[in-house]
Design a protein around this motif. Structure first.
Motif, mmCIF file in Angstrom:
data_model
loop_
_atom_site.group_PDB
_atom_site.id
_atom_site.type_symbol
_atom_site.label_atom_id
_atom_site.label_comp_id
_atom_site.label_asym_id
_atom_site.label_seq_id
_atom_site.Cartn_x
_atom_site.Cartn_y
_atom_site.Cartn_z
ATOM 1 N N ALA A 184 55.108 16.851 45.612
ATOM 2 C CA ALA A 184 54.778 17.278 47.340
ATOM 3 C C ALA A 184 53.606 16.206 47.244
ATOM 4 N N LYS A 185 54.319 14.119 47.886
ATOM 5 C CA LYS A 185 53.237 13.464 48.311
ATOM 6 C C LYS A 185 52.971 13.110 49.370
ATOM 7 N N LEU A 186 52.044 13.848 50.112
ATOM 8 C CA LEU A 186 51.700 13.942 51.280
ATOM 9 C C LEU A 186 50.260 14.203 51.669
ATOM 10 N N SER A 187 49.802 12.744 51.038
ATOM 11 C CA SER A 187 48.070 12.035 51.770
ATOM 12 C C SER A 187 47.667 13.383 51.227
ATOM 13 N N GLN A 188 47.518 13.921 49.991
ATOM 14 C CA GLN A 188 46.550 14.760 49.352
ATOM 15 C C GLN A 188 45.263 14.001 49.456
ATOM 16 N N ASN A 189 45.303 12.494 48.760
ATOM 17 C CA ASN A 189 44.391 12.488 48.377
ATOM 18 C C ASN A 189 43.379 11.457 49.142
ATOM 19 N N ARG A 190 43.595 11.797 50.339
ATOM 20 C CA ARG A 190 42.963 11.530 51.894
ATOM 21 C C ARG A 190 41.847 12.028 52.384
ATOM 22 N N ASP A 191 40.719 11.733 52.720
ATOM 23 C CA ASP A 191 40.199 12.195 53.102
ATOM 24 C C ASP A 191 40.248 12.953 54.570
ATOM 25 N N ASP A 192 39.509 14.244 54.749
ATOM 26 C CA ASP A 192 39.920 13.962 56.522
ATOM 27 C C ASP A 192 40.484 14.229 57.743
ATOM 28 N N VAL A 193 39.488 12.309 57.672
ATOM 29 C CA VAL A 193 39.927 11.965 58.675
ATOM 30 C C VAL A 193 40.748 11.135 58.757
ATOM 31 N N ASN A 194 40.680 10.232 57.594
ATOM 32 C CA ASN A 194 42.432 9.649 57.539
ATOM 33 C C ASN A 194 43.499 10.525 57.110
ATOM 34 N N HIS A 195 43.373 12.081 56.786
ATOM 35 C CA HIS A 195 44.528 12.361 56.949
ATOM 36 C C HIS A 195 44.890 13.100 58.102
ATOM 37 N N ALA A 196 43.825 13.154 59.087
ATOM 38 C CA ALA A 196 44.608 13.746 60.469
ATOM 39 C C ALA A 196 44.909 12.374 61.188
ATOM 40 N N ALA A 197 44.785 11.049 60.728
ATOM 41 C CA ALA A 197 45.283 10.058 61.427
ATOM 42 C C ALA A 197 46.347 10.122 60.515
ATOM 43 N N ILE A 198 47.581 10.397 59.836
ATOM 44 C CA ILE A 198 48.420 9.925 59.604
ATOM 45 C C ILE A 198 49.608 11.246 60.570
ATOM 46 N N VAL A 199 48.478 12.777 60.412
ATOM 47 C CA VAL A 199 49.222 13.508 60.474
ATOM 48 C C VAL A 199 49.859 13.079 62.255
ATOM 49 N N LYS A 200 48.685 12.875 63.433
ATOM 50 C CA LYS A 200 48.842 11.883 64.626
ATOM 51 C C LYS A 200 49.673 11.193 64.747
ATOM 52 N N GLN A 201 49.628 10.244 63.761
ATOM 53 C CA GLN A 201 50.361 8.139 63.997
ATOM 54 C C GLN A 201 51.793 9.318 63.653
ATOM 55 N N LEU A 202 51.798 10.118 62.421
ATOM 56 C CA LEU A 202 53.526 11.027 62.830
ATOM 57 C C LEU A 202 54.187 11.626 63.764
ATOM 58 N N ARG A 203 53.380 12.091 64.984
ATOM 59 C CA ARG A 203 53.581 13.034 65.052
ATOM 60 C C ARG A 203 53.806 12.007 66.525
ATOM 61 N N GLN A 204 53.555 11.083 66.806
ATOM 62 C CA GLN A 204 53.783 9.836 67.963
ATOM 63 C C GLN A 204 55.495 9.149 67.372
ATOM 64 N N ARG A 205 55.693 9.341 66.168
ATOM 65 C CA ARG A 205 57.370 8.922 65.483
ATOM 66 C C ARG A 205 57.648 9.879 67.047
ATOM 67 N N ASP A 206 59.509 9.557 67.167
ATOM 68 C CA ASP A 206 60.307 10.063 67.135
ATOM 69 C C ASP A 206 61.649 10.917 66.655
ATOM 70 N N ASP A 207 61.187 10.599 65.195
ATOM 71 C CA ASP A 207 62.068 11.506 64.762
ATOM 72 C C ASP A 207 61.564 12.238 63.653
ATOM 73 N N VAL A 208 62.690 13.223 63.505
ATOM 74 C CA VAL A 208 62.170 14.501 62.916
ATOM 75 C C VAL A 208 61.526 14.303 61.652
ATOM 76 N N GLU A 209 61.974 13.924 60.411
ATOM 77 C CA GLU A 209 61.560 13.302 59.778
ATOM 78 C C GLU A 209 59.856 13.048 59.248
ATOM 79 N N SER A 210 59.973 12.221 60.142
ATOM 80 C CA SER A 210 57.730 12.248 60.327
ATOM 81 C C SER A 210 57.296 13.572 60.890
ATOM 82 N N HIS A 211 58.523 14.425 61.879
ATOM 83 C CA HIS A 211 57.507 15.784 62.105
ATOM 84 C C HIS A 211 57.519 16.400 61.161
ATOM 85 N N ARG A 212 58.555 16.543 60.064
ATOM 86 C CA ARG A 212 58.205 17.907 59.274
ATOM 87 C C ARG A 212 57.772 17.325 58.015
ATOM 88 N N VAL A 213 57.340 15.773 58.054
ATOM 89 C CA VAL A 213 56.085 15.828 57.103
ATOM 90 C C VAL A 213 55.144 16.213 57.285
#
Length: 226
Positions: A184-213
């Protein structure tokens, strides 16, 4: 008869799949549930010449009362894999979940791009099923995948003669799970700031896979914070 629950099943982790420690999925229940939810898998066996042969197919997870975990499926007899079942060579089944590209531009520091994903790999030996076992497998598989159909069909809705005629063109197998590994490679090694930034960018995409990640990333970060 004693009932064995999912969390009592033996799981052996071997170095067959490269997974850094902080990305390893070690929860037995999670591994088994992942295989149930992502049942369309890649099955790989090796032929007599040492050449790996692979095919994609739906595979059913079955946990017997004694705790034995099995994978059960069927393929066409015309498939090259059909002659390899029942050999002593271990078989590999790969179950893949959501995945997404992670751009390094999303970090607040210089870094390289990467990929987030979930997957499970299973190793074991195979056995060819009997006709009656094959019929039982077909019945459960059709019932499972027809539940969402507007007009579901079933094995019982067909004549037995027709079903058995169709069975002549396929071969069913079971794979007894000897080892399984989860990633389960899900940016567990990133701090809260960068982890949140990755989640935000993934949600801005229009594909289901990114949203599920993104969903998995948030769920696991929230779970670890409790």
């Amino acid at each position: 008869m004693t009932t064995i629950t999912d969390d009592q099943l033996p799981v052996v982790y071997t170095p067959t799949m490269y997974v850094p420690k902080h990305f390893q999925e070690n929860d037995r229940k999670e591994l088994l549930q992942f295989m149930r939810e992502h049942s369309f898998a890649l099955l790989v066996l090796t032929n007599e010449a040492g050449v790996p042969i692979a095919t994609h197919l739906p595979i059913k997870l079955q946990v017997d009362a004694d705790g034995t975990a099995l994978l059960i499926g069927h393929i066409s007899k015309a498939n090259q894999l059909a002659t390899l079942f029942g050999k002593q060579t271990p078989a590999l089944a790969v179950f893949s979940g959501p995945h997404a590209y992670i751009s390094s531009s999303w970090y607040d520091h210089v870094n390289v791009p990467t990929w987030n994903y979930l997957s499970v790999q299973v190793y074991g030996r195979t056995r060819v099923l009997t006709d009656e076992e094959t019929l039982a497998l077909l019945r459960t598989q059709v019932d499972k995948y027809e539940t969402a159909s507007a007009c579901p069909v079933s094995i019982e809705s067909m004549t037995e003669a027709y079903v058995r005629q169709q069975m002549k063109g396929l071969i069913a197998f079971e794979l007894t799970i000897e080892t399984m590994q989860g990633a389960a490679k899900l940016s567990q090694n990133r701090d809260d700031v960068n982890h949140a930034a990755i989640v935000k960018q993934l949600r801005q995409r229009d594909d289901v896979e990114s949203h599920r990640v993104a969903d998995e990333m948030e769920k696991r970060r929230e779970g670890n914070s409790k």
